[in-house]
Design a protein around this motif. Structure first.
Motif, mmCIF file in Angstrom:
data_model
loop_
_atom_site.group_PDB
_atom_site.id
_atom_site.type_symbol
_atom_site.label_atom_id
_atom_site.label_comp_id
_atom_site.label_asym_id
_atom_site.label_seq_id
_atom_site.Cartn_x
_atom_site.Cartn_y
_atom_site.Cartn_z
ATOM 1 N N ALA A 96 15.355 53.434 -41.047
ATOM 2 C CA ALA A 96 16.713 53.965 -40.864
ATOM 3 C C ALA A 96 17.217 54.677 -42.108
ATOM 4 O O ALA A 96 17.652 55.837 -42.050
ATOM 5 C CB ALA A 96 17.665 52.841 -40.473
ATOM 6 N N LEU A 97 17.177 53.994 -43.241
ATOM 7 C CA LEU A 97 17.768 54.559 -44.456
ATOM 8 C C LEU A 97 16.755 55.339 -45.280
ATOM 9 O O LEU A 97 17.119 56.325 -45.926
ATOM 10 C CB LEU A 97 18.387 53.448 -45.302
ATOM 11 C CG LEU A 97 19.269 53.921 -46.464
ATOM 12 C CD1 LEU A 97 20.446 54.741 -45.945
ATOM 13 C CD2 LEU A 97 19.776 52.736 -47.272
ATOM 14 N N GLY A 98 15.491 54.902 -45.266
ATOM 15 C CA GLY A 98 14.490 55.607 -46.055
ATOM 16 C C GLY A 98 14.303 57.041 -45.598
ATOM 17 O O GLY A 98 14.351 57.981 -46.404
ATOM 18 N N ALA A 173 12.486 49.275 -34.062
ATOM 19 C CA ALA A 173 12.728 50.406 -33.161
ATOM 20 C C ALA A 173 14.115 50.992 -33.358
ATOM 21 O O ALA A 173 14.304 52.215 -33.317
ATOM 22 C CB ALA A 173 12.551 49.960 -31.709
ATOM 23 N N SER A 174 15.096 50.138 -33.600
ATOM 24 C CA SER A 174 16.457 50.618 -33.851
ATOM 25 C C SER A 174 16.503 51.501 -35.094
ATOM 26 O O SER A 174 17.107 52.584 -35.092
ATOM 27 C CB SER A 174 17.406 49.424 -34.011
ATOM 28 O OG SER A 174 18.700 49.862 -34.348
ATOM 29 N N GLY A 175 15.858 51.035 -36.166
ATOM 30 C CA GLY A 175 15.817 51.845 -37.387
ATOM 31 C C GLY A 175 15.040 53.127 -37.197
ATOM 32 O O GLY A 175 15.404 54.179 -37.742
ATOM 33 N N LEU A 176 13.984 53.056 -36.403
ATOM 34 C CA LEU A 176 13.161 54.240 -36.157
ATOM 35 C C LEU A 176 13.940 55.291 -35.368
ATOM 36 O O LEU A 176 13.786 56.501 -35.610
ATOM 37 C CB LEU A 176 11.907 53.830 -35.389
ATOM 38 C CG LEU A 176 10.739 54.818 -35.372
ATOM 39 C CD1 LEU A 176 10.215 55.055 -36.777
ATOM 40 C CD2 LEU A 176 9.619 54.284 -34.485
ATOM 41 N N ALA A 232 19.970 53.634 -30.904
ATOM 42 C CA ALA A 232 19.712 52.681 -31.991
ATOM 43 C C ALA A 232 20.581 51.433 -31.838
ATOM 44 O O ALA A 232 20.099 50.302 -32.021
ATOM 45 C CB ALA A 232 19.970 53.344 -33.342
ATOM 46 N N LEU A 233 21.838 51.609 -31.492
ATOM 47 C CA LEU A 233 22.745 50.466 -31.329
ATOM 48 C C LEU A 233 22.381 49.646 -30.098
ATOM 49 O O LEU A 233 22.422 48.405 -30.127
ATOM 50 C CB LEU A 233 24.185 50.958 -31.240
ATOM 51 C CG LEU A 233 24.781 51.535 -32.528
ATOM 52 C CD1 LEU A 233 26.147 52.147 -32.257
ATOM 53 C CD2 LEU A 233 24.889 50.465 -33.612
ATOM 54 N N ILE A 234 22.038 50.315 -29.005
ATOM 55 C CA ILE A 234 21.660 49.593 -27.776
ATOM 56 C C ILE A 234 20.417 48.738 -28.019
ATOM 57 O O ILE A 234 20.366 47.563 -27.651
ATOM 58 C CB ILE A 234 21.420 50.585 -26.626
ATOM 59 C CG1 ILE A 234 22.745 51.221 -26.176
ATOM 60 C CG2 ILE A 234 20.756 49.886 -25.438
ATOM 61 C CD1 ILE A 234 22.589 52.314 -25.145
ATOM 62 N N ILE A 245 5.943 41.225 -24.938
ATOM 63 C CA ILE A 245 5.607 42.324 -25.833
ATOM 64 C C ILE A 245 5.841 43.680 -25.179
ATOM 65 O O ILE A 245 6.064 44.687 -25.866
ATOM 66 C CB ILE A 245 4.139 42.201 -26.294
ATOM 67 C CG1 ILE A 245 3.863 43.119 -27.484
ATOM 68 C CG2 ILE A 245 3.189 42.506 -25.142
ATOM 69 C CD1 ILE A 245 4.618 42.753 -28.724
ATOM 70 N N ILE A 246 5.833 43.714 -23.840
ATOM 71 C CA ILE A 246 6.072 44.972 -23.128
ATOM 72 C C ILE A 246 7.472 45.490 -23.436
ATOM 73 O O ILE A 246 7.672 46.693 -23.637
ATOM 74 C CB ILE A 246 5.891 44.790 -21.611
ATOM 75 C CG1 ILE A 246 4.453 44.349 -21.296
ATOM 76 C CG2 ILE A 246 6.222 46.089 -20.879
ATOM 77 C CD1 ILE A 246 3.402 45.331 -21.739
ATOM 78 N N LYS A 247 8.451 44.592 -23.500
ATOM 79 C CA LYS A 247 9.818 45.021 -23.815
ATOM 80 C C LYS A 247 9.907 45.577 -25.226
ATOM 81 O O LYS A 247 10.651 46.525 -25.490
ATOM 82 C CB LYS A 247 10.778 43.837 -23.655
ATOM 83 C CG LYS A 247 11.015 43.424 -22.215
ATOM 84 C CD LYS A 247 12.080 42.345 -22.131
ATOM 85 C CE LYS A 247 12.367 41.970 -20.676
ATOM 86 N NZ LYS A 247 13.411 40.913 -20.584
ATOM 87 N N ALA A 248 9.147 45.001 -26.135
ATOM 88 C CA ALA A 248 9.140 45.514 -27.506
ATOM 89 C C ALA A 248 8.547 46.920 -27.551
ATOM 90 O O ALA A 248 9.068 47.811 -28.249
ATOM 91 C CB ALA A 248 8.347 44.569 -28.408
ATOM 92 N N ILE A 249 7.464 47.124 -26.798
ATOM 93 C CA ILE A 249 6.836 48.445 -26.760
ATOM 94 C C ILE A 249 7.779 49.470 -26.132
ATOM 95 O O ILE A 249 7.874 50.627 -26.587
ATOM 96 C CB ILE A 249 5.509 48.378 -25.991
ATOM 97 C CG1 ILE A 249 4.505 47.512 -26.756
ATOM 98 C CG2 ILE A 249 4.937 49.776 -25.758
ATOM 99 C CD1 ILE A 249 3.216 47.268 -26.012
ATOM 100 N N LYS A 250 8.501 49.067 -25.088
ATOM 101 C CA LYS A 250 9.449 49.974 -24.440
ATOM 102 C C LYS A 250 10.583 50.352 -25.393
ATOM 103 O O LYS A 250 11.055 51.497 -25.399
ATOM 104 C CB LYS A 250 10.005 49.320 -23.173
ATOM 105 C CG LYS A 250 8.969 49.218 -22.050
ATOM 106 C CD LYS A 250 9.439 48.329 -20.924
ATOM 107 C CE LYS A 250 10.606 48.933 -20.180
ATOM 108 N NZ LYS A 250 10.990 48.105 -19.001
ATOM 109 N N ALA A 251 11.020 49.403 -26.212
ATOM 110 C CA ALA A 251 12.060 49.703 -27.203
ATOM 111 C C ALA A 251 11.552 50.715 -28.227
ATOM 112 O O ALA A 251 12.273 51.654 -28.612
ATOM 113 C CB ALA A 251 12.504 48.418 -27.901
#
Length: 318
Positions: A96-98, A173-176, A232-234, A245-251
């Motif tokens: 996010a910040l980098g 994922a939010s930071g990305l 990012a907020l959602i 892990i599927i939900k993590a990949i979808k994020a």
């Protein structure tokens, strides 16, 4: 545990390193432009120096945000010891910040460089040139501010409560999303700011029309960044997915989708607005026609990011 500490301290180094790199390159480019402009027009040396100093001061914002987050992360080592998922989640701050500090630190120099040369050509219009330069630079800071907000939310909200690898990946994922989403708008705002300031140097009689057009165009150019912030907020405040892990990949897919989706619209909108700005400066009597055509084109260009937003929503909620 060792991997968690490696990511934790790697995040600190990444944020500080990227922010310092971007700011250093940007300030160096401004310094060179100021010297070259002063040589071209020695009588405008005072105005050129003032523009360069103000611009360099604003460029320091990225470094200030970087060191602030770095200090906050250094004070969270005990939390990482208790929960190694927290250390992994902190990688979201590096994204996010980098990324945003690197982009803003470097590309925010564009309007300042243009202002230095514009002052050398038309020193009598220095108040208008410096004013538009500061407005452009301030708006370019928006991606950095959004990245800082997400970083603070990760540091004090989501990361310390991470309980599994899903939570860690979701936070990354939010930071990305905001990190990748900041690149296109930053480049677009920088290129347009550079050309808008340059336009004032082409025709000092076009101050009012160029400035009013710049306000509206810069708001349109950075619109895709708002969509990246929403995703990012959602993703950041999604409920825990446990071991799914599927939900993590979808994020992560949603973050990449909206992040890359901002590039084309922001840069293309900037190109359109820059061309219009130059024409307005050369032909201010045609301001109404040129501005209306440009703003319509920019609005249509920005619709493409909506498709990325829709797909990102589908990745998150379906």
């Amino acid at each position: 545990m060792d991997a968690s500490f490696l990511i934790h301290y790697g995040t600190i180094g990444t944020v500080m390193g990227l922010s310092s790199l971007g700011v250093g390159l940007g300030q160096g480019a401004v310094g060179k432009a100021a010297v070259d402009a002063a040589v071209l027009q020695p009588h405008a040396r005072a105005d050129i120096n003032r523009a360069a100093i103000l611009g360099i001061a604003l460029l320091d914002t990225a470094a200030i945000f970087g060191i602030t987050i770095g200090i906050l992360l250094l004070t969270s080592t005990n939390t990482v010891m208790d929960n190694w998922y927290t250390g992994i989640a902190y990688a979201g701050i590096a994204c996010a910040l980098g990324i945003s500090s690197l982009c803003v630190g470097f590309f925010a120099s564009g309007p300042v460089i243009s202002a230095c040369y514009a002052l050398a050509r038309h020193p009598q219009t220095s108040p208008a040139i410096i004013r538009l330069m500061l407005i452009s630079q301030t708006l370019i800071q928006t991606p950095l501010i959004f990245g800082f907000i997400i970083s603070v939310l990760i540091r004090f909200g989501s990361a310390p409560r991470a309980q599994d690898i899903y939570d860690s990946l979701r936070i990354i994922a939010s930071g990305l999303a905001i990190g990748l989403g900041s690149i296109g708008p930053t480049i677009g705002l920088s290129r347009f700011g550079l050309n808008a300031v340059k336009s004032l140097g082409l025709n000092r009689e076009s101050q009012r029309t160029v400035t009013s057009f710049a306000f509206i165009s810069q708001a349109i150019i950075e619109t895709p960044l708002i969509f990246a912030l929403i995703i990012a907020l959602i993703v950041l405040f999604m409920p825990s997915g446990g071991s799914d892990i599927i939900k993590a990949i979808k994020a992560l897919c949603a973050a990449v989708c909206i992040g890359l989706g901002t590039y084309g619209p922001s840069i293309s909108s900037s190109n359109t607005a820059s061309a219009a700005c130059t024409e307005i400066a050369l032909r201010p009597e045609n301001y109404s026609i040129i501005s209306r055509l440009s703003l319509t084109s920019q609005a249509l260009i920005d619709t493409s990011v909506i498709y990325s937003l829709i797909v990102a929503f589908m990745c998150v909620f379906i």
